[in-house]
Design an enzyme around this catalytic site. Structure first.
Site, PDB file in Angstrom:
ATOM      1  CG  HIS A   1      -1.604   1.401   2.142  1.00 29.34           C
ATOM      2  ND1 HIS A   1      -1.394   2.120   2.009  1.00 29.34           N
ATOM      3  CD2 HIS A   1      -3.249   0.866   0.930  1.00 29.34           C
ATOM      4  CE1 HIS A   1      -2.226   2.949   1.743  1.00 29.34           C
ATOM      5  NE2 HIS A   1      -3.385   2.287   1.686  1.00 29.34           N
TER       6      HIS A   1
ATOM      7  CG  ASP B   1       0.467  -2.431   5.972  1.00 28.31           C
ATOM      8  OD1 ASP B   1      -0.288  -2.352   7.120  1.00 28.31           O
ATOM      9  OD2 ASP B   1       0.799  -1.767   4.850  1.00 28.31           O
TER      10      ASP B   1
ATOM     11  CD  GLN C   1      -7.046  -5.128   3.846  1.00 26.68           C
ATOM     12  OE1 GLN C   1      -7.773  -5.751   4.288  1.00 26.68           O
ATOM     13  NE2 GLN C   1      -7.004  -3.378   3.925  1.00 26.68           N
TER      14      GLN C   1
ATOM     15  CE  LYS D   1      -7.210  -0.049   6.376  1.00 27.01           C
ATOM     16  NZ  LYS D   1      -7.785   0.557   4.481  1.00 27.01           N
TER      17      LYS D   1
ATOM     18  CB  CYS E   1      -3.861   3.349  -1.503  1.00 28.12           C
ATOM     19  SG  CYS E   1      -4.518   4.522  -1.296  1.00 28.12           S
TER      20      CYS E   1
HETATM   21  N1  PMP Z   1      -1.366  -0.801   4.637  1.00 25.93           N
HETATM   22  C1  PMP Z   1      -2.459  -1.584   3.841  1.00 25.93           C
HETATM   23  C2  PMP Z   1      -1.958  -3.158   3.574  1.00 25.93           C
HETATM   24  C3  PMP Z   1      -4.515  -1.456   3.584  1.00 25.93           C
HETATM   25  O1  PMP Z   1      -4.889  -1.773   3.366  1.00 25.93           O
HETATM   26  C4  PMP Z   1      -4.300   0.223   4.420  1.00 25.93           C
HETATM   27  C5  PMP Z   1      -5.709   0.916   4.239  1.00 25.93           C
HETATM   28  N2  PMP Z   1      -6.446   0.369   2.991  1.00 25.93           N
HETATM   29  C6  PMP Z   1      -3.137   1.034   5.014  1.00 25.93           C
HETATM   30  C7  PMP Z   1      -2.322  -0.003   5.460  1.00 25.93           C
HETATM   31  C8  PMP Z   1      -3.380   2.164   5.352  1.00 25.93           C
HETATM   32  O2  PMP Z   1      -4.768   2.425   6.924  1.00 25.93           O
HETATM   33  P1  PMP Z   1      -5.240   4.045   7.634  1.00 25.93           P
HETATM   34  O3  PMP Z   1      -5.155   4.182   6.722  1.00 25.93           O
HETATM   35  O4  PMP Z   1      -5.599   2.895   8.130  1.00 25.93           O
HETATM   36  O5  PMP Z   1      -4.043   4.441   8.137  1.00 25.93           O
END
Ligand code: PMP
Length: 407
Positions: free
Chosen positions: A124, A201, A204, A227, A365
């Site tokens: 991401h 990270d 998910q 999430k 993203c």
């Molecule tokens: N890493 C991953 C794999 C994600 O899916 C996301 C959110 N889509 C993020 C980081 C960022 O998370 P947040 O927007 O809640 O900070």
């Protein structure tokens, strides 16, 4: 909960009763954010109705009460991920904030000219841009572990990148764009052979898998509450004490200090050193309520149910002529990404929305991984504990209609 009763679970999520364009909401955008059970909503409301006050600072009753429940929440989070120490649980605003903390604190301290940081091609933007910018600033190099056409992390290529210049490996547990589950245990073990710390990270991963940070032996694990059936604006950075102790504070302000004069400041101990300013107390309590809710249902039950949905969705969508799946990793969780013939994902998503079905379209993203597949984006359906087989049937029927409309 045994046996798993999805209809009973659905009763706990008030938003699922909503109508969208006169149709029952089918919420399949869980990788972006999950819906919240009533117990989480009630916790937030109760905090503001009965206990609202700032924590850690007051001698008055409400402040002390709020501090106690806040710190109890930290302890429950510690137990949930099986961290050794409570002080290894840093409360942040979310995964992005946790990773920025890492890049600005761990990164600025440990990454120097000529060093390397390893990420994967599946990341991401949140686990890419902070490291890219750090490397630029420090004249270090960002190394990327490639993936195959199924969207799977190429372990042999990863091993080739590890060397004495590597200061950190930071990879996602589960890809938000493709759903691939990375072999994090093996990734961590291999990096440790070179004494390289690893951050996961888990934005998910946390909502689809049981996470035991000691068993994984990861050095850092980051995730977001929202999430994970909890409110927005709260996240966690788990870090091993030995690393967190050495890392400088990231943000300066109240609460993270010990003694302050105009000449100098000494910093508070862990975890407060990394928690400047007033935290999102109600969201932390909401996260605690979400953990309780998830523990009652059982993560194994949730994972089994979501896996059933994923397999069924794959099987049914596959029957549609011209459908193309993007990312077909053998180990996958919660996400199915696809394209319908030449139809632009944005057009498909807009039509699907008019049937009351929320899917995500675009690059999620994670632009570099879509560049790898030479596509601008996908339609992504992502599943949570409350989704049903009937909802997948509705999605499949709708996708067929979208195809017919464009023919
Ligand atoms: N890493 C991953 C794999 C994600 O899916 C996301 C959110 N889509 C993020 C980081 C960022 O998370 P947040 O927007 O809640 O900070």
């Amino acid at each position: 909960m045994n046996p798993y009763d999805v209809n009973k679970v659905r009763e706990d999520f008030p938003i699922l009763k909503r109508k969208i364009y006169g149709k029952n909401l089918v919420y399949l955008d869980n990788a972006a954010t999950t819906q919240k059970p009533q117990s989480v909503i009630d916790t937030v409301v109760k905090y503001y109705s009965e206990s609202n006050s700032n924590i850690h600072r007051g001698v008055h009753y409400l402040s002390q009460e709020a501090t106690v429940v806040f710190e109890e929440a930290r302890e429950n989070i510690q137990q949930y991920v099986n961290a050794k120490e409570k002080k290894e649980i840093i409360i942040t605003k979310g995964t992005t904030d946790s990773i920025n903390l890492m890049a600005n604190s761990f990164g600025k301290k440990n990454v120097n000219e000529g060093d390397e940081v390893i990420i994967s091609a599946l990341e991401h933007h949140s686990n890419l841009v902070p490291w890219q910018q750090l490397c630029k600033e420090k004249k270090a190099t960002l190394k990327i572990v490639p993936v195959n056409d199924q969207g799977e992390f190429l372990f042999d290529e990863y091993v080739k990148l590890l060397n004495s210049k590597t200061k950190l490996v930071t990879v996602s547990h589960v890809s938000n764009a493709l759903g691939s589950i990375n072999p994090i245990k093996e990734i961590i073990e291999k990096a440790h052979e070179f004494n390289i710390p690893v951050m996961i990270d888990g934005a998910q991963g946390i909502s689809h898998c049981s996470v035991d940070v000691q068993q994984l032996d990861c050095d850092f694990y980051a995730f977001s509450g929202h999430k994970f059936y909890a409110p927005m604006g709260v996240g966690i950075l788990y870090g091993k004490e030995k690393y967190l102790e050495e890392m400088p504070p990231y943000q300066m302000g109240g609460e993270m200090v010990d003694q302050v004069s105009f000449e100098k400041t000494s910093f508070n101990e862990l975890p407060f050193k990394f928690e400047a300013g007033t935290p999102n107390v109600e969201a932390v309590l909401g996260l605690n309520a979400a953990l309780e809710y998830i523990k009652n249902i059982g993560m194994e039950n949730i994972a089994r149910h979501e896996n059933k949905l994923l397999n069924y969705a794959t099987q049914e969508l596959k029957k549609i002529d011209g459908i193309r799946f993007i990312g077909e990793a053998v180990n996958r969780a919660g996400v199915i990404s696809f394209l319908i013939g030449d139809i632009h994902p944005f057009d498909a998503g807009t039509i699907i929305d008019h049937f009351g079905i929320a899917v995500r379209t675009g690059h999620h993203c994670a632009q570099p991984i879509l560049d790898h597949f030479n596509i601008p984006g996908t339609v992504r359906a992502s599943f949570a504990m409350y989704n049903t087989i009937e909802e997948i049937d509705l999605l499949t029927t709708t996708v067929k209609q979208v195809k017919t409309m464009f023919e």
